[in-house]
Design a protein around this motif. Structure first.
Motif, PDB file in Angstrom:
ATOM      1  N   PRO A 136       1.092  -1.514   0.200  1.00 24.66           N
ATOM      2  CA  PRO A 136       0.310  -0.081   0.069  1.00 24.66           C
ATOM      3  C   PRO A 136       0.948   0.938  -0.212  1.00 24.66           C
ATOM      4  CG  PRO A 136      -0.318  -1.107   2.221  1.00 24.66           C
ATOM      5  CD  PRO A 136       0.671  -1.810   1.437  1.00 24.66           C
ATOM      6  N   ARG A 137       0.319   2.240  -1.134  1.00 27.63           N
ATOM      7  CA  ARG A 137       1.156   2.885  -0.945  1.00 27.63           C
ATOM      8  C   ARG A 137       0.623   4.735   0.257  1.00 27.63           C
ATOM      9  NH1 ARG A 137       3.199   4.663  -5.984  1.00 27.63           N
ATOM     10  NH2 ARG A 137       2.880   2.667  -7.399  1.00 27.63           N
ATOM     11  N   PRO A 138       1.369   5.347   0.574  1.00 30.37           N
ATOM     12  CA  PRO A 138       1.098   6.369   2.045  1.00 30.37           C
ATOM     13  C   PRO A 138       0.223   7.481   1.704  1.00 30.37           C
ATOM     14  CG  PRO A 138       3.478   6.751   0.918  1.00 30.37           C
ATOM     15  CD  PRO A 138       2.649   5.309   0.177  1.00 30.37           C
ATOM     16  N   ASP A 139      -0.678   7.062   3.096  1.00 26.65           N
ATOM     17  CA  ASP A 139      -1.735   8.346   2.480  1.00 26.65           C
ATOM     18  C   ASP A 139      -1.822   9.380   3.481  1.00 26.65           C
ATOM     19  OD1 ASP A 139      -2.816   6.933   5.045  1.00 26.65           O
ATOM     20  OD2 ASP A 139      -3.780   6.070   3.942  1.00 26.65           O
ATOM     21  N   ASP A 140      -0.875   9.231   4.537  1.00 20.84           N
ATOM     22  CA  ASP A 140      -0.990  10.226   4.817  1.00 20.84           C
ATOM     23  C   ASP A 140      -0.108  11.930   4.722  1.00 20.84           C
ATOM     24  OD1 ASP A 140       0.171  12.153   7.676  1.00 20.84           O
ATOM     25  OD2 ASP A 140       0.538  10.773   8.609  1.00 20.84           O
ATOM     26  N   LEU A 142       0.400  14.261   5.578  1.00 15.59           N
ATOM     27  CA  LEU A 142       1.799  15.243   6.139  1.00 15.59           C
ATOM     28  C   LEU A 142       3.288  14.304   5.114  1.00 15.59           C
ATOM     29  CD1 LEU A 142       0.712  15.786   9.967  1.00 15.59           C
ATOM     30  CD2 LEU A 142       0.346  17.316   8.082  1.00 15.59           C
ATOM     31  N   VAL A 143       3.176  13.605   4.881  1.00 15.11           N
ATOM     32  CA  VAL A 143       4.458  12.876   4.610  1.00 15.11           C
ATOM     33  C   VAL A 143       4.145  12.401   3.170  1.00 15.11           C
ATOM     34  CG1 VAL A 143       5.274  12.068   6.918  1.00 15.11           C
ATOM     35  CG2 VAL A 143       3.896   9.846   5.459  1.00 15.11           C
ATOM     36  N   ALA A 144       3.228  12.108   2.792  1.00 19.28           N
ATOM     37  CA  ALA A 144       2.338  11.652   1.494  1.00 19.28           C
ATOM     38  C   ALA A 144       3.688  11.827   0.472  1.00 19.28           C
ATOM     39  CB  ALA A 144       1.452  11.472   1.079  1.00 19.28           C
ATOM     40  N   GLY A 145       3.528  12.982   0.062  1.00 20.09           N
ATOM     41  CA  GLY A 145       4.184  13.562  -0.763  1.00 20.09           C
ATOM     42  C   GLY A 145       5.747  13.773  -0.891  1.00 20.09           C
ATOM     43  N   ARG A 146       6.566  12.909   0.540  1.00 20.42           N
ATOM     44  CA  ARG A 146       7.726  13.015   0.364  1.00 20.42           C
ATOM     45  C   ARG A 146       8.065  11.464  -0.117  1.00 20.42           C
ATOM     46  NH1 ARG A 146       8.024  15.378   5.068  1.00 20.42           N
ATOM     47  NH2 ARG A 146       7.990  13.803   6.465  1.00 20.42           N
ATOM     48  N   LEU A 147       6.997  10.439   0.640  1.00 22.35           N
ATOM     49  CA  LEU A 147       7.188   8.914   0.230  1.00 22.35           C
ATOM     50  C   LEU A 147       7.482   8.772  -1.032  1.00 22.35           C
ATOM     51  CD1 LEU A 147       5.639   7.774   3.832  1.00 22.35           C
ATOM     52  CD2 LEU A 147       8.086   8.084   3.674  1.00 22.35           C
ATOM     53  N   LEU A 148       5.755   9.522  -1.638  1.00 20.47           N
ATOM     54  CA  LEU A 148       5.082   8.723  -2.821  1.00 20.47           C
ATOM     55  C   LEU A 148       6.160   9.381  -4.179  1.00 20.47           C
ATOM     56  CD1 LEU A 148       1.404  10.092  -3.394  1.00 20.47           C
ATOM     57  CD2 LEU A 148       2.767   8.109  -3.205  1.00 20.47           C
ATOM     58  N   GLU A 149       7.614  10.190  -3.180  1.00 19.90           N
ATOM     59  CA  GLU A 149       8.439  10.635  -4.788  1.00 19.90           C
ATOM     60  C   GLU A 149       9.649   8.940  -4.116  1.00 19.90           C
ATOM     61  OE1 GLU A 149      12.295  13.425  -5.105  1.00 19.90           O
ATOM     62  OE2 GLU A 149      10.559  13.633  -3.710  1.00 19.90           O
ATOM     63  N   LEU A 150       9.746   9.154  -2.917  1.00 18.77           N
ATOM     64  CA  LEU A 150      10.966   8.014  -2.815  1.00 18.77           C
ATOM     65  C   LEU A 150      10.703   6.717  -3.615  1.00 18.77           C
ATOM     66  CD1 LEU A 150      11.692   8.754   0.551  1.00 18.77           C
ATOM     67  CD2 LEU A 150      13.510   9.047  -1.116  1.00 18.77           C
TER      68      LEU A 150
END
Length: 218
Positions: A136-140, A142-150
């Motif tokens: 599952p992809r991050p959906d928070d 606050l952090v989703a943008g950074r984590l989706l990029e990574l």
């Protein structure tokens, strides 16, 4: 049961093929230097030219031989390290001069002067790449943008490695190194819920990094 017991069951010609196949999976669970699923993918791929381990008992035996050969090297490495540490301690050296690789890091032991199978490593990475893409992809927010990029960068590194058939270029290796550094930077102190997901990503990243760093795998 021990690895040796499972290996003997794999070789039992009087046993049904399904039971011998199950015994090989048990042997892999006892010795899986790349993790269970990646190790299974590795030995399955190197059982060519017929990798159907459920029906081809010859392929089953070839896969077992690949597993046993690596395990023998690992046991030898452990014995050599133990002997070296005894000598170092006798000489008053409290810290090992050369520490073994952490057991949790992916590593396929081979005899000196040889390399792991590139075919096997590609199969292992392909298996874990598919599993990584199903996470599952991050959906928070606050952090989703950074984590989706990574997440996207790590997925792209895996795709680049597979597209290059296990021979990635320096740019891919550099991108992978930067991506892993970024993921590790998101790990929070203590038992943070997000850490579980990041450690799953890092498990794939460690395997991919090891496979990409093996320069002469055949």
């Amino acid at each position: 049961m021990s690895f040796g017991t499972h290996a003997r069951r794999v070789r039992d010609e009087g046993a049904p093929a399904a039971r011998r196949h199950a015994a090989l999976r048990c042997a892999v669970s006892e010795y899986c230097p790349l993790g269970f699923h990646a190790t299974w993918a590795y030995v399955s791929a190197t059982a060519l030219p017929s990798p159907d381990l459920r029906r081809d008992t010859s392929a089953l035996l070839r896969a077992l031989s690949v597993l046993e050969a690596s395990r023998a090297v690992r046991i030898g490495e452990g014995a050599s390290f133990a002997a070296r540490r005894r000598a170092e301690k006798a000489a008053g050296l409290r810290t090992p001069r050369v520490a073994p690789a952490p057991a949790w890091r992916p590593h396929w032991p081979t005899p000196p002067g040889t390399a792991p199978s590139r075919l096997g490593l590609v199969a292992a990475v392909a298996d874990r790449h598919r599993a990584f893409r199903r996470l599952p992809r991050p959906d928070d927010a606050l952090v989703a943008g950074r984590l989706l990029e990574l997440h996207g960068r790590l997925e792209a590194c895996g795709t680049a490695y597979l597209t290059a058939l296990g021979l990635p270029d320096d740019a891919t290796r550099d991108e992978l190194s930067d991506t892993v550094t970024g993921i590790r930077g998101e790990v929070l102190p203590g038992p943070a819920p997000l850490n579980h997901r990041l450690f799953q990503w890092l498990g794939f990243a460690d395997l991919l990094g090891y496979a990409a760093a093996v320069p002469s795998a055949r």
